[in-house]
Structure formats: structure tokens, C-alpha cells
Design a protein around this motif. Structure first.
Motif: not given
Length: 349
Positions: A115-135
Motif C-alpha cells: 500500500v505504501s510503495s505502489l506508484s502511479l507511474d510505475g504500477f497503476w499506469h503501467k497496466g495495474g489499473y487496467s487489470v483492476l478494472l477488467f477484474h
């Protein structure tokens, strides 16, 4: 990603009261006097939605939000879909809670460790958020599938009361709108970011009105009683034979108003006991049990010479069916063919 072009104060107000109302729903579910794991799932769901909506507000209007707070919003998003699906599953069907259900929340638990280390540009915008939305869309589709299956006439049960129907439909559709609008904003890029929280507002207020007016929605005493039933197979068979004898001898199925309570009264058993026996000894839900007798009566009349000029619809109504559509569905489910085909196979013209 598009942002909604409304007055800033209006956006904050609409999204904020949606989050606040979700929090009230979560607390109402949690502090329900009669604790039930369904209510805990409902608490988890509404609390997750609260955190997710709050994150959306902070994302748009507070650029200095700490990373852990934004990550909590994403994690809450990952919780909402499984929580709704499990609530739906246990609200519709009588089943015990299994520890295996917690596997649905495994991705959220893993994310929580970072929770304290997942960055926006390094994780969420690199595909993390897309996987979350499809999930989440996958869980939403699964919930919609359960709802659609439950709404089919052939799957209707005595527990499907009018208020419960409105409640569960509102809950699933409101969440589906929210999840799909988040999806269409980031994945498809066709809807504004805050349209999701804003569209969710009328649903959550309607659900609050429904819940406060009908607090019994959070009570499932019948299923609790069913879970406490302890009968041997021999005892189940005795009760099943008694129910079948009553139906055959008294022809209660010919009454269009015949309900679970009708059979229970004649058998001098609690309604939940009758439902339990039918499911566990006969292997049928009450509607299927009732319709099986009606279908047999229909089949007998369809092949009888005295009824060769009687319309099929008239026979169906005489045998207890309320509507022609429900009759056709029940007949084909039981026999595998339509009433007309059944007549032709037996040379009734």
C-alpha cells in the motif's frame, strides 16, 4: 482520461454525499442487531465503495494526497466486486459460508502489503489499473449473470419477495453502472471520470430508502433455521413422502394461489422445513416441485380424448398455472418439448 466539466463545488457536493451515504449504509449493515455474514459482506461492500469514491474526489481536487491513500482507494475498488458477488450468491441461494470464499479477496490482500510503495507511474499506469478494472468488470458481469438467472421464471422461488427483488436489482445495477463508468473512462476514454460517482448517487439513496423502510432485508432467519436442521436421511424421506402424499391426495397444485405456506400448513410443518426437505430429499425447489404435479396433470389431459378440442392454454390455467409463458417454460423444462409437440407425438389432433 477525461474529467467532468461541472462547477467544482457541485462535483464535490454530489460525489461527497454519495460517499457519505455509502458510509451510512456500511455502518447500518455492520450494526444490525442480528449478525449475519451477509450483512458483514454488505458492510465490506459499502465501505469499499465509500473509500473508492473518496479516492476519486481526492484524485481530482487534492493533488497532494499521499500515495498510501490513493492506493487504499484502488484496493477498495478491488474489494467491491468480490464483496458484491459473494453477497449476491449468499442472498439468493441458501448456503453456508466457506473459508474458501476468502480467496476472492486474495488480490486485495496482496495489494495491501504494498500500500505504501505502489506508484502511479510505475504500477497503476503501467497496466495495474487496467487489470483492476477488467477484474472488477468480470465480477460485475458475474453478479449480473446471477441476477439474470435468478429472475428467470423457471428459477423463481418462494423467497423472491417484491421488496427483496427491488433491493437486489438496485444494488447490482447501481454497482454495474459505477464499475462500467470507471472502466469506460480509463479503458475506453469515452466518459468523464466523476460520472461514475455522480451516477451512483441516485442508486445509493434509493437503496438507503429501501433498506431503512424495510430493515427485514438484513434478516434471513429462514436460512439460519434451515442451517440448524439436523435430520437423518430416513427422516427426510418420511417428510418427503408426506408432502408428496398431500399434494397427490388433495390436489393442492390445481390452486393458482398455492404457495409454500399452503403446503406447510397442510403438512403441519414450518415453511422453512418444507423447503429444506424438498431441496435435500426430493431434489427440487418448491416451484419445481409444485410445477411437476401441474405438468403431469396437463400431460394427462393433453392425451385424453375428452380434451382433444380444448385449447392448451385453457388446460394450463385449469391445472394451476397463472400465465401461459410460465407454463410453457415449465413444460419444456420438464419434458424437453413443447405442449404442441407433446400432443402431436401422442396423436392428439
Amino acid at each position: 482520461m477525461r474529467l467532468l466539466r461541472l462547477n467544482k463545488e457541485i462535483e464535490i457536493f454530489i460525489a461527497g454525499i454519495g460517499a457519505a451515504q455509502s458510509l451510512l449504509m456500511a455502518l447500518y449493515s455492520f450494526f444490525e442487531p442480528k449478525k449475519d455474514y451477509r450483512n458483514l459482506l454488505l458492510f465490506v461492500f459499502f465501505f469499499a465503495i465509500t473509500v473508492r469514491l473518496t479516492k476519486s474526489i481526492l484524485w481530482v481536487y487534492l493533488d497532494t494526497s499521499p500515495l498510501w491513500m490513493l492506493n487504499l482507494g484502488f484496493i477498495a475498488h478491488s474489494i467491491s466486486g468480490p464483496a458484491l458477488f459473494l453477497y449476491m450468491l449468499h442472498f439468493i441461494y441458501t448456503r453456508k459460508w466457506s473459508a474458501w470464499n476468502l480467496l476472492h479477496f486474495l488480490p486485495s490482500i496482496i495489494l495491501l502489503f504494498y500500500v505504501s510503495s505502489l506508484s502511479l507511474d510505475g504500477f497503476w499506469h503501467k497496466g495495474g489499473y487496467s487489470v483492476l478494472l477488467f477484474h472488477q468488470v468480470s465480477y460485475t458481469l458475474a453478479s449480473l449473470f446471477l441476477l439474470g438467472k435468478w429472475l428467470l421464471p423457471k428459477n423463481r422461488t418462494e423467497q423472491k419477495q417484491h421488496v427483496s427483488l427491488i433491493w437486489i436489482v438496485s444494488l447490482v445495477l447501481g454497482t454495474a453502472v459505477l464499475q462500467f463508468l470507471y472502466f469506460s473512462n480509463y479503458i475506453l476514454g469515452i466518459t468523464p471520470y466523476l460520472l461514475g460517482p455522480i451516477s451512483y448517487l441516485p442508486f445509493v439513496y434509493f437503496m438507503a430508502f429501501l433498506l431503512f423502510k424495510n430493515p427485514s432485508l438484513l434478516k434471513n432467519t429462514a436460512s439460519k433455521k434451515s442451517q440448524n436442521i439436523r435430520l437423518t436421511q430416513h427422516e427426510l424421506n418420511i417428510y418427503a413422502s408426506k408432502l408428496e402424499e398431500i399434494m397427490y391426495a388433495q390436489k393442492l397444485y390445481l390452486d393458482t394461489n398455492c404457495a409454500l405456506d399452503t403446503i406447510a400448513k397442510q403438512a403441519k410443518l414450518p415453511a422453512y422445513m418444507v423447503s429444506y426437505v424438498l431441496n435435500n430429499a426430493v431434489g427440487k425447489s418448491f416451484p419445481d416441485f409444485l410445477n411437476s404435479y401441474r405438468i403431469e396433470e396437463v400431460k394427462m389431459k393433453l392425451v385424453h380424448p375428452d380434451h382433444k378440442h380444448t385449447k392448451i392454454a385453457s388446460i394450463a390455467y385449469d391445472c394451476g398455472f397463472n400465465t401461459l409463458s410460465s407454463f410453457n417454460i415449465a413444460f419444456k423444462k420438464t419434458t424437453g418439448i413443447t405442449p404442441t409437440q407433446f400432443q402431436k407425438r401422442h396423436n392428439v389432433e
